[in-house]
Scaffold this motif. Structure first.
Motif, mmCIF file in Angstrom:
data_model
loop_
_atom_site.group_PDB
_atom_site.id
_atom_site.type_symbol
_atom_site.label_atom_id
_atom_site.label_comp_id
_atom_site.label_asym_id
_atom_site.label_seq_id
_atom_site.Cartn_x
_atom_site.Cartn_y
_atom_site.Cartn_z
ATOM 1 N N GLU A 183 0.920 -1.198 0.156
ATOM 2 C CA GLU A 183 0.059 0.078 0.117
ATOM 3 C C GLU A 183 0.770 1.283 -0.010
ATOM 4 O O GLU A 183 1.955 1.280 0.735
ATOM 5 N N THR A 185 0.165 5.586 0.134
ATOM 6 C CA THR A 185 -0.870 6.718 0.332
ATOM 7 C C THR A 185 0.041 8.172 -0.037
ATOM 8 O O THR A 185 0.937 8.491 0.514
ATOM 9 N N ARG A 218 -4.753 6.306 -2.528
ATOM 10 C CA ARG A 218 -4.552 5.337 -1.515
ATOM 11 C C ARG A 218 -4.459 4.280 -2.783
ATOM 12 O O ARG A 218 -5.268 3.617 -3.469
#
Length: 340
Positions: A183, A185, A218
């Motif tokens: 991930e 962001t 995101r």
């Protein structure tokens, strides 16, 4: 004869044992590479998204925003860069094309990504750019290195044209594959407007209205740890046009949606990765471990033959281990040709 056979088996055992690490740590890093001619097209969709109407500068709800991302290896440019740098490189010319539900263009952003064919690290040559603006990448983009590690990487962001950490979040199971989940962001950041906008609008015209473009996302990837290829990707993506110098004014939402790869393209990607990972595993796991096992088996066979050879009686020695019989008196002399 057994002695000779045991020596041959021992030599083969040493050869197989020595070849195993060479195959994994010497041959594989040189043989495994991204092909220069690679081509790929992926369709992504954002359902029930918000999209700006540039005619009125008002956001509207739409059923679908479609993004088509094409990636094409530029073989000729890769050859030029290799001649100039001496490195085995891949040059990807990509295009991200976004369209509204009526098929009309929303944005069109070309990009050139130049990277090492073996390590996937960026190579600063060959005219790397985003939307025809030169950039200098730091970190990976589109693909992870072969044999992905369980750690954070730096990942290049197309919109901000900078790199930021993309975090390893654990191992998941995706369509029968054990994958690594990452991930990233990107916080709200002012970013350049695309040079190609609908209705013939130019970035200068938008700036003259006193508007600037801001963006946050995101980003999520499910990555095959063997090949380094993402088998799925999603983004929760938001863009706003904000009034320059007037933070009190309400921003205009340019785009907001959850972008996902279309299911049929996910299925095709998973099938391709499953085929490619077999080749990588053959060089990194199956052949090296097989050579080690073969070396151990050959060594055991050599030791068995050597042990049998040592236990075999010498010529003239009976199998029961006793002393050899002496000939009767006189028989020895006759056998040696003596007189009676």
């Amino acid at each position: 004869m057994r002695r000779r056979a045991s020596l041959v088996l021992l030599a083969l055992a040493v050869f197989c044992t020595a070849l195993s690490p060479l195959l994994r740590w010497y041959a594989f890093p040189r043989l495994a590479k991204v092909p220069a001619h690679h081509y790929q097209a992926v369709v992504l969709e954002a359902k029930d998204a918000t999209l700006i109407d540039y005619a009125t500068l008002e956001p509207r709800r739409v059923s679908t925003v479609t993004m088509v991302q094409t990636l094409k290896g530029n073989v000729e440019q890769a050859r030029r860069v290799k001649a100039a740098t001496g490195r085995d490189v891949v040059v990807w010319d990509t295009l991200t094309y976004a369209a509204g539900p009526d098929g009309a263009m929303v944005s069109r952003i070309p990009e050139r990504y130049v990277f090492d064919a073996h390590s996937q690290q960026p190579v600063h040559a060959g005219g790397e750019h985003v939307d025809d603006t030169p950039v200098r990448r730091d970190g990976i983009e589109f693909k992870w290195p072969f044999l992905v590690e369980k750690r954070d990487y730096r990942y290049f962001d197309l919109m901000t044209r900078t790199s930021a950490p993309i975090h390893y979040k654990g191992t998941r199971t995706f369509r029968g594959l054990d994958v690594y989940y990452f991930e990233q962001t990107i916080p709200w950041t002012e970013v350049p407007l695309p040079k190609r906008l609908p209705l013939g609008i130019t970035p200068d015209a938008v700036r003259q209205l006193g508007l600037e473009r801001w963006y946050t996302t995101r980003r999520m990837f499910w990555v095959d740890p063997v090949t380094g290829a993402p088998v799925n990707g999603e983004e929760i993506h938001r863009e706003e046009l904000r009034w320059t110098g007037h933070p009190e004014k309400k921003p205009v939402t340019a785009f907001a949606g959850h972008v996902k790869i279309r299911p049929d393209y996910v299925a095709d990607t998973v099938a391709t990765v499953k085929a490619q990972r077999r080749l990588v595993l053959l060089l990194t796991r199956d052949l090296p471990s097989g050579l080690i096992a073969l070396g151990v088996a050959l060594l055991a066979a050599a030791l068995v033959l050597e042990a049998r050879d040592r236990r075999a009686p010498a010529p003239g020695v009976p199998h029961d281990g006793g002393k050899p019989e002496r000939p009767p008196p006189g028989e020895g002399a006759l056998s040696r040709g003596g007189s009676p």
